[in-house]
Each structure stands twice: as structure tokens, then as C-alpha cells.
Motif scaffolding. Structure first.
Motif, PDB file in Angstrom:
ATOM      1  N   ASP A  54       1.344  -1.655   0.194  1.00  0.00           N
ATOM      2  CA  ASP A  54       0.076  -0.211   0.308  1.00  0.00           C
ATOM      3  C   ASP A  54       0.824   1.105   0.101  1.00  0.00           C
ATOM      4  O   ASP A  54       0.444   2.723  -0.138  1.00  0.00           O
ATOM      5  CB  ASP A  54      -0.731   0.557   1.031  1.00  0.00           C
ATOM      6  N   ALA A  55       2.258   1.362  -0.169  1.00  0.00           N
ATOM      7  CA  ALA A  55       3.435   2.109   0.131  1.00  0.00           C
ATOM      8  C   ALA A  55       2.972   2.972  -1.917  1.00  0.00           C
ATOM      9  O   ALA A  55       3.052   2.321  -2.602  1.00  0.00           O
ATOM     10  CB  ALA A  55       4.336   2.005   0.084  1.00  0.00           C
ATOM     11  N   PRO A  56       3.801   3.891  -1.982  1.00  0.00           N
ATOM     12  CA  PRO A  56       4.043   4.617  -3.230  1.00  0.00           C
ATOM     13  C   PRO A  56       5.428   4.176  -3.251  1.00  0.00           C
ATOM     14  O   PRO A  56       6.217   3.380  -3.017  1.00  0.00           O
ATOM     15  CB  PRO A  56       4.124   6.554  -2.907  1.00  0.00           C
ATOM     16  N   ALA A  81       8.691   5.933 -16.940  1.00  0.00           N
ATOM     17  CA  ALA A  81       8.511   5.625 -15.647  1.00  0.00           C
ATOM     18  C   ALA A  81       6.831   5.774 -15.041  1.00  0.00           C
ATOM     19  O   ALA A  81       6.364   6.948 -15.410  1.00  0.00           O
ATOM     20  CB  ALA A  81       9.539   5.780 -14.275  1.00  0.00           C
ATOM     21  N   ARG A  82       5.411   5.640 -14.266  1.00  0.00           N
ATOM     22  CA  ARG A  82       5.154   5.881 -13.838  1.00  0.00           C
ATOM     23  C   ARG A  82       4.815   5.600 -12.249  1.00  0.00           C
ATOM     24  O   ARG A  82       5.532   4.963 -11.331  1.00  0.00           O
ATOM     25  CB  ARG A  82       4.163   5.055 -13.689  1.00  0.00           C
ATOM     26  N   LEU A  83       4.818   6.500 -11.291  1.00  0.00           N
ATOM     27  CA  LEU A  83       4.541   7.198 -10.383  1.00  0.00           C
ATOM     28  C   LEU A  83       3.095   6.197  -9.653  1.00  0.00           C
ATOM     29  O   LEU A  83       2.329   7.126  -9.656  1.00  0.00           O
ATOM     30  CB  LEU A  83       4.959   8.140  -9.819  1.00  0.00           C
ATOM     31  N   LEU A  84       3.149   5.655  -9.054  1.00  0.00           N
ATOM     32  CA  LEU A  84       1.396   5.663  -7.722  1.00  0.00           C
ATOM     33  C   LEU A  84       1.612   5.519  -6.868  1.00  0.00           C
ATOM     34  O   LEU A  84       2.978   5.595  -5.595  1.00  0.00           O
ATOM     35  CB  LEU A  84       1.830   3.639  -7.819  1.00  0.00           C
ATOM     36  N   HIS A 190       8.472  15.321   0.086  1.00  0.00           N
ATOM     37  CA  HIS A 190       7.090  14.872   1.342  1.00  0.00           C
ATOM     38  C   HIS A 190       7.379  13.433   1.590  1.00  0.00           C
ATOM     39  O   HIS A 190       6.538  12.609   1.827  1.00  0.00           O
ATOM     40  CB  HIS A 190       5.932  15.950   0.217  1.00  0.00           C
ATOM     41  N   LEU A 191       8.842  12.834   0.476  1.00  0.00           N
ATOM     42  CA  LEU A 191       8.899  11.660   0.739  1.00  0.00           C
ATOM     43  C   LEU A 191       9.723  10.974   1.893  1.00  0.00           C
ATOM     44  O   LEU A 191      10.838  11.870   1.983  1.00  0.00           O
ATOM     45  CB  LEU A 191       9.147  10.640  -0.499  1.00  0.00           C
ATOM     46  N   LYS A 192       9.585  10.298   2.569  1.00  0.00           N
ATOM     47  CA  LYS A 192      10.265   9.752   3.607  1.00  0.00           C
ATOM     48  C   LYS A 192      11.854   9.310   3.042  1.00  0.00           C
ATOM     49  O   LYS A 192      12.459   9.264   4.056  1.00  0.00           O
ATOM     50  CB  LYS A 192       9.916   8.784   4.455  1.00  0.00           C
ATOM     51  N   HIS A 193      11.428   8.446   1.993  1.00  0.00           N
ATOM     52  CA  HIS A 193      12.967   7.861   1.205  1.00  0.00           C
ATOM     53  C   HIS A 193      12.685   7.818   0.113  1.00  0.00           C
ATOM     54  O   HIS A 193      10.877   7.555  -1.031  1.00  0.00           O
ATOM     55  CB  HIS A 193      13.392   6.215   1.424  1.00  0.00           C
ATOM     56  N   PRO A 194      13.498   8.063  -1.289  1.00  0.00           N
ATOM     57  CA  PRO A 194      13.162   8.425  -2.286  1.00  0.00           C
ATOM     58  C   PRO A 194      12.787   6.663  -2.820  1.00  0.00           C
ATOM     59  O   PRO A 194      13.065   5.795  -2.214  1.00  0.00           O
ATOM     60  CB  PRO A 194      14.749   8.502  -3.313  1.00  0.00           C
ATOM     61  N   LEU A 195      12.046   7.114  -3.650  1.00  0.00           N
ATOM     62  CA  LEU A 195      11.869   5.538  -4.666  1.00  0.00           C
ATOM     63  C   LEU A 195      12.463   5.322  -5.897  1.00  0.00           C
ATOM     64  O   LEU A 195      12.895   6.352  -6.540  1.00  0.00           O
ATOM     65  CB  LEU A 195      10.081   6.025  -5.255  1.00  0.00           C
TER      66      LEU A 195
END
Length: 208
Positions: A54-56, A81-84, A190-195
Motif C-alpha cells: 500500500d506504499a507509493p 516511468a510511472r508513479l503510483l 514529502h517522501l520519507k525515502h526516495p523511490l
């Protein structure tokens, strides 16, 4: 009158010397290839995080090089790429992904860095909602943001070509591990860690 033994030795030494110069010249001008690429970055430990369901997450699409049009033009290397957003709404800075993308190509099986670029912005985006009055972008569950970034020619290491970034070692291999590994990273305050998304990950317990 025949040549003396000393003359034969001198001629042989001269021939050997010329052959050595010719070989050195051919090696210096030869294409080095990805195995000889050098540069900063650690390709010995490349592994994408294991986000919860359930995470980005960042998902790689296609990548490769092509001319700007069927009629020719400049050759561009692009990555899609796509970001969910995951189960919860995801807030991101606006403009979307400005300076937020990093790209790295690693030679197969933990080899050297073949290409690397940071602080890239998309050349095109799709599915990105309009920014809020506060200057943020909000993605909700079910939405997907698509982005395309271009790899700058300067990002490719000396001795490496665009073709090398897509070629296996050995050539025409059917093994995914024999191809360069693309590592795509998306960062946002806004992200805790890079994707992170990888084109290939090894079996568990093996770091690439």
C-alpha cells in the motif's frame, strides 16, 4: 653482397618496434566498452527497497534511444516511468518532479558505472493533477503519474556508447543478468525515502 648478421638483427628490431607502436595505437583508439567504464558511484550494492503493497512506488516503463523523428534528427535516450501513490493520498512538490529524478546505468553483474545523472526533470508528464493553491500536487489512490526523462549525452562515461547501455555481455544473451541495470530514483521532500526502480534485481541474498 649479403647483409651481415648484425644488419639482420637491426632490421628485426626495427620491425618489432614498428609493430609495437602500431598495436599500441590501435588499442588507444579502440572502443573500450562497459567493462572499462569508470566513474563515481557504487554498482556493487544496488538493490531497490521492498515497499509495502500500500506504499507509493516507482515503476519503470520502456527505455532506449531513437532519433527525434522517423526522418532522422538528434538521437535521444529516454526513460519512461510511472508513479503510483499507494493506499493513501500522496502530496508532492509542484512543478511535478522538477530536478527530482536520478539515473544510473550499471554494467552487468555488479560492474562499473556506465552512465549517471542526477537532478533531472521530466521532458514530458501525463496524468498529473493541477497544483493546489498552496503549490502542491496531490495524487490519490487509483491515479498514476507518468513521466519521461532524457539521459544527457554527458552522463555517459568515456568509452561507453548508447548502444552499450542496451547491449548484453555477452552479446545477444537470453539472460536478464547479462544486461546493464538501470536504476531510476525519484526524490521529493514529502517522501520519507526516495523511490527506486530497477530494470533487474538478482535473486535474494545477492547484491548487484
Amino acid at each position: 653482397m649479403g647483409l651481415s648478421r648484425r644488419s639482420y638483427l637491426l632490421i628485426a628490431a626495427l620491425v618489432l618496434g614498428l609493430l609495437g607502436i602500431a598495436y599500441a595505437t590501435s588499442r588507444s583508439g579502440a572502443h573500450q566498452g562497459p567493462d572499462d567504464a569508470t566513474g563515481p558511484g557504487d554498482c556493487a550494492r544496488v538493490r531497490g527497497p521492498r515497499p509495502a503493497d500500500d506504499a507509493p512506488r516507482l515503476v519503470l516503463g520502456s527505455h532506449g534511444y531513437a532519433t527525434e523523428s522517423p526522418r532522422g534528427g538528434a538521437v535521444r535516450f529516454t526513460i519512461e516511468a510511472r508513479l503510483l501513490p499507494g493506499a493513501r493520498p500522496l502530496t508532492l512538490d509542484a512543478p511535478f518532479a522538477r530536478g527530482a529524478v536520478s539515473v544510473r546505468f550499471c554494467a552487468p553483474r555488479g560492474g562499473a558505472v556506465m552512465a549517471e545523472a542526477t537532478g533531472l526533470s521530466p521532458v514530458s508528464v501525463q496524468g498529473v493533477p493541477a497544483a493546489t493553491p498552496g503549490g502542491a500536487i496531490r495524487l490519490t489512490r487509483g491515479q498514476e503519474a507518468y513521466l519521461t526523462v532524457e539521459l544527457p549525452p554527458s552522463a555517459i562515461r568515456e568509452g561507453v556508447t548508447k548502444e552499450d547501455l542496451m547491449a548484453s555481455r555477452p552479446l545477444r544473451s537470453n539472460e536478464a543478468a547479462d544486461y546493464p541495470v538501470l536504476v531510476l530514483t525519484f526524490a521529493d521532500p514529502h517522501l520519507k525515502h526516495p523511490l527506486v526502480a530497477l530494470s533487474y534485481e538478482p535473486d535474494p541474498g545477492v547484491e548487484v
